[in-house]
Each structure stands twice: as C-alpha cells, then as structure tokens.
Design a protein around this motif. Sequence first.
Motif, PDB file in Angstrom:
ATOM      1  N   ALA A 175     -34.687   5.904  10.651  1.00  8.52           N
ATOM      2  CA  ALA A 175     -34.037   5.008  11.648  1.00  8.52           C
ATOM      3  C   ALA A 175     -33.447   4.484  10.884  1.00  8.52           C
ATOM      4  O   ALA A 175     -32.628   3.111  11.951  1.00  8.52           O
ATOM      5  N   LYS A 176     -32.681   4.284   9.908  1.00 10.16           N
ATOM      6  CA  LYS A 176     -32.197   2.877   8.880  1.00 10.16           C
ATOM      7  C   LYS A 176     -30.915   3.298   9.556  1.00 10.16           C
ATOM      8  O   LYS A 176     -29.980   2.714   9.528  1.00 10.16           O
ATOM      9  N   THR A 177     -30.734   4.427   9.845  1.00  5.72           N
ATOM     10  CA  THR A 177     -29.267   4.632  10.354  1.00  5.72           C
ATOM     11  C   THR A 177     -28.742   5.295  11.363  1.00  5.72           C
ATOM     12  O   THR A 177     -29.534   6.314  11.739  1.00  5.72           O
ATOM     13  N   LEU A 178     -28.062   5.118  11.972  1.00  5.95           N
ATOM     14  CA  LEU A 178     -27.421   5.632  13.441  1.00  5.95           C
ATOM     15  C   LEU A 178     -27.364   7.025  12.717  1.00  5.95           C
ATOM     16  O   LEU A 178     -27.827   8.478  13.903  1.00  5.95           O
ATOM     17  N   GLU A 179     -26.286   7.997  11.818  1.00  2.00           N
ATOM     18  CA  GLU A 179     -26.578   9.060  11.695  1.00  2.00           C
ATOM     19  C   GLU A 179     -27.749   9.825  11.584  1.00  2.00           C
ATOM     20  O   GLU A 179     -27.796  11.378  11.997  1.00  2.00           O
ATOM     21  N   GLY A 180     -28.655   9.327  10.963  1.00  5.06           N
ATOM     22  CA  GLY A 180     -30.024   9.761  10.449  1.00  5.06           C
ATOM     23  C   GLY A 180     -30.323   9.628  11.855  1.00  5.06           C
ATOM     24  O   GLY A 180     -31.474  11.241  12.060  1.00  5.06           O
ATOM     25  N   VAL A 181     -30.779   8.783  13.063  1.00  8.15           N
ATOM     26  CA  VAL A 181     -31.280   9.150  13.871  1.00  8.15           C
ATOM     27  C   VAL A 181     -30.797   9.974  14.682  1.00  8.15           C
ATOM     28  O   VAL A 181     -31.541  10.916  15.340  1.00  8.15           O
ATOM     29  N   LEU A 182     -29.816  10.380  14.692  1.00  6.50           N
ATOM     30  CA  LEU A 182     -28.946  11.371  15.726  1.00  6.50           C
ATOM     31  C   LEU A 182     -29.152  12.580  15.172  1.00  6.50           C
ATOM     32  O   LEU A 182     -29.307  13.795  16.173  1.00  6.50           O
ATOM     33  N   GLN A 183     -29.668  12.746  13.618  1.00  8.62           N
ATOM     34  CA  GLN A 183     -29.538  13.965  13.091  1.00  8.62           C
ATOM     35  C   GLN A 183     -30.983  14.388  13.276  1.00  8.62           C
ATOM     36  O   GLN A 183     -30.845  15.954  13.410  1.00  8.62           O
ATOM     37  N   ALA A 184     -31.831  13.796  13.427  1.00 13.58           N
ATOM     38  CA  ALA A 184     -32.998  13.925  14.046  1.00 13.58           C
ATOM     39  C   ALA A 184     -33.946  14.104  14.625  1.00 13.58           C
ATOM     40  O   ALA A 184     -34.332  15.446  15.544  1.00 13.58           O
ATOM     41  N   CYS A 185     -32.773  13.805  16.668  1.00 15.20           N
ATOM     42  CA  CYS A 185     -32.479  13.857  17.058  1.00 15.20           C
ATOM     43  C   CYS A 185     -31.995  15.689  17.666  1.00 15.20           C
ATOM     44  O   CYS A 185     -32.551  16.228  18.255  1.00 15.20           O
ATOM     45  N   ARG A 186     -31.545  15.917  16.755  1.00 16.67           N
ATOM     46  CA  ARG A 186     -30.323  17.121  17.029  1.00 16.67           C
ATOM     47  C   ARG A 186     -31.411  18.185  16.186  1.00 16.67           C
ATOM     48  O   ARG A 186     -32.100  19.154  17.049  1.00 16.67           O
ATOM     49  N   ASP A 187     -32.192  17.482  15.001  1.00 18.11           N
ATOM     50  CA  ASP A 187     -33.178  18.663  14.757  1.00 18.11           C
ATOM     51  C   ASP A 187     -34.507  18.994  15.087  1.00 18.11           C
ATOM     52  O   ASP A 187     -34.665  20.140  15.311  1.00 18.11           O
TER      53      ASP A 187
END
Length: 426
Positions: A175-187
């Motif tokens: 949740a600290k990075t937008l890239e991390g949030v989007l990747q978690a959602c994709r997974d």
Amino acid sequence: MKKILALVLALLMVATVFAACGGGGGETPSGGDTPSGDTDVFGGEDNITLKVWAPEKAKELTEKQCQAFIEQYPDKTISIEVVAQGEGDAATALLNDPDTAADVFSFPVDQLNKLVRAGVIAQVFDEYLEDVKANNSAFTVDAATVDGTTWAFPETGENGYYLVYDKSVVSDDQAKTLEGVLQACRDAGRKFIMDAGNGFYSCIFPFTGGLEVDGADEDGVQIFNDYDEDAVVDTLMAFSALFHEYSDVFESNDPAKISSGMAENPSKVAAGIDGSWNAATVQGVLGDNFGAAKLPTIKVGSEDKQIISLNGCKLIGVNMSSKFLDAAEVLANYLSGEECQQQRAEEISWAPSNVKAAESEAVTSNSALTALLEQANYSIAQAKVTDTFWSPMAALGDAVYKTENKTDAAFLKDELQKCVANIKDE
C-alpha cells in the motif's frame, strides 16, 4: 417636564428590547453546547420551523442531533425537518431559490466564496465567534473566513481522500506505492478504482508534479505557483503509463463503487482512492480486513514521489433568508459543537475540526481518520481553489487515463497548458 421624562424612559425601554432581539443577542451558547432552557439566545423567536440540509450518509444522525437540540428547549415550540442534499450541490441549490432552501446546511469549503459573493449566507453572529475560534483548528476557522469575516461554523477538520484497501489482498507494505497496489490487485484479479475524470481527484496528477494553486487575485483569477512545466508533464506521463500498463486493473469510476464492488460476492474491488464520507461504509464491508493509509507514492523516472491531494473541510452555513435567523444560528452552533462532532467521528467517521473531539479515542483509534490526518501533510488547501478549477481539471484527468492518450508527452503538455488557461478563464 414629567411627560418628557416619561417619553424618554419609554423610548429607552423600546431600544433595550430591540437590542436584545437583534443579531442573535442574548447569552451565548458555549462551543455548540447550549445550556438547556437558555431561551434568550433565540432573540424572542418562537413557533420555530427550520429546514436542515445534510448529506444522505449523515441524514439519520443529523435527525437525532436535531431532536436532542429540540429537547434542550422545552419552553420553545421547535420543528426541524432534515432533508438529504448533496453537499456538492448545496450552493447551487441555495442560489436557485434561497427562500425555499434550508435554513441550516452543510457544504464543502470551496463553495464559500460563491455564497458570500451572492449574499445568501449569514455571517456567524458575534456572540459565537470567540467559541468558534477557540474550539476549532486554526485551519478550519481560516477556511470559514473571507475578508476578515467568519461566515460559517466548522463541521469537519478533513474533507479529503486516502487509500482504502482490502488487507486480504493488499499488504500494508504494498500500500506504500501505487505500483504495489496495482500489482496486488492484478494478482487477485480485482479492480482499483479512482474517479480520474473528476477534478476533485484528478488534481493529484499535476499536484504531484509540483503545480500548486494559491487562491485568487483581485480580479478573481486563479493564482498558480511558478511550477516546472516539464516536471509536471513527466508526472502526468508516469500516471498515464501506469494506468495503461494496468488497464485490466485500473477503473475510473465513482468512489461509491469501491464499497459496492468490495461487497459483491465474489468481490470485484480490492482498493481505491476514497473519501472520508464513505469510510464507515467501507469499514462495514471489510471488517477486520479494512486497510487505510495516506495516498501512496508513484515512481517518476527514478524518484518515488508522494502523491499530493486536495484537502478541505466541511462547514455549516445559515441561510440569510431564514425566517428564524436567530434560531438557525443557535442550531448551526449546536451542530458544530464538540458533542455533535464527536458523534459524527464515532458513527460515520468524519474527522472533527473541534480540537477536543480530534484528540478523542474515537479519532486516534480510527485508521481512516489517522490516514486522512497523515495525508493532510501532503495536500493543498481546497479553500485556495476558484470556481473555474473543476471542469478544466476534470478534462486533464480524462487526458491522463484514457487509452488513446497513452504516454504522449506533447499531447499531455498541450492538455496541461489548456487546463491552466481555462482555469484562469483566458
């Protein structure tokens, strides 16, 4: 001579009565907590009928608070109708027909200048000013003040947005990075939602790149800082590239779709950028999996930039056309007081402007409210925005996320220039 003295005494008595009735005269309620039975504050008004506008999510609680207000004055006949009215449309609705509009209404701070210019909002009576200034944060008191006059009662301390996420899908670290949030959602095969075509939210794109607003000049034209246009364009490109890279995940939609999407079975949404007004709803859906944090960073080139947001507050205003102006001021003062703000924090997760309520456990233990307070450190005051800001900023948001505009620097630079020029109404 006796007749002359009698006449002078009579005139003095009449003047005293008028002084007691004018401008909300009488003993002052303290910080919204008007002593029960203190009817002097009504300036002689009775058989009082008031209409209150509140947003749908706060309507039921506002009804309870208004009933508690009525019960404080058993010697007065008071009737209060609470009507659901979207805060974003409050100023427009009031301007359309002040005579039939609410006597007391809730609204976001960016509408204050419009209401003041139109002469439809009553200033806070002098009797309440000391308590309003002493009991609320300096930020909200300043936001409620135009040209040295305080025109409204602070209702919330934060009217902004933050990152909300399902902890079973997105970790606190992701949740600290937008890239991390989007990747978690994709997974997880889930969506990330923000209203990228709405100027209230899309302003994060240029703000994160360094563009700032700072009120209006003497002609009412929006003032901007001396920003680096290339840096802003680079940031617009970073958002655009990321949204297109995760086009299967990213969805531009109304924030209300976050909670409804999370509530679906199976859930379709895992995270989004949401407002404080929806916090209680999302918490009810996610339970122990409710995650809340300041907005994440986004990588621009080699730098992780903190996303910058717009931050405002909500105010309570009094209609200048109210037939019961004194009573309306008493009610507005009550609804903005510590007790009512505490109730809103506990029941619908609205961050208080009242300094004592903001220190309560209901606030400090609420992750949504603490996230909002943290994001406030990375925000621009909504009070600095002019009326012309919204539509051009929405158009810039559309340009950033729509598919056909993918990472085109020349196109985004042109859109940025048009956005700024249109806000200035050039």
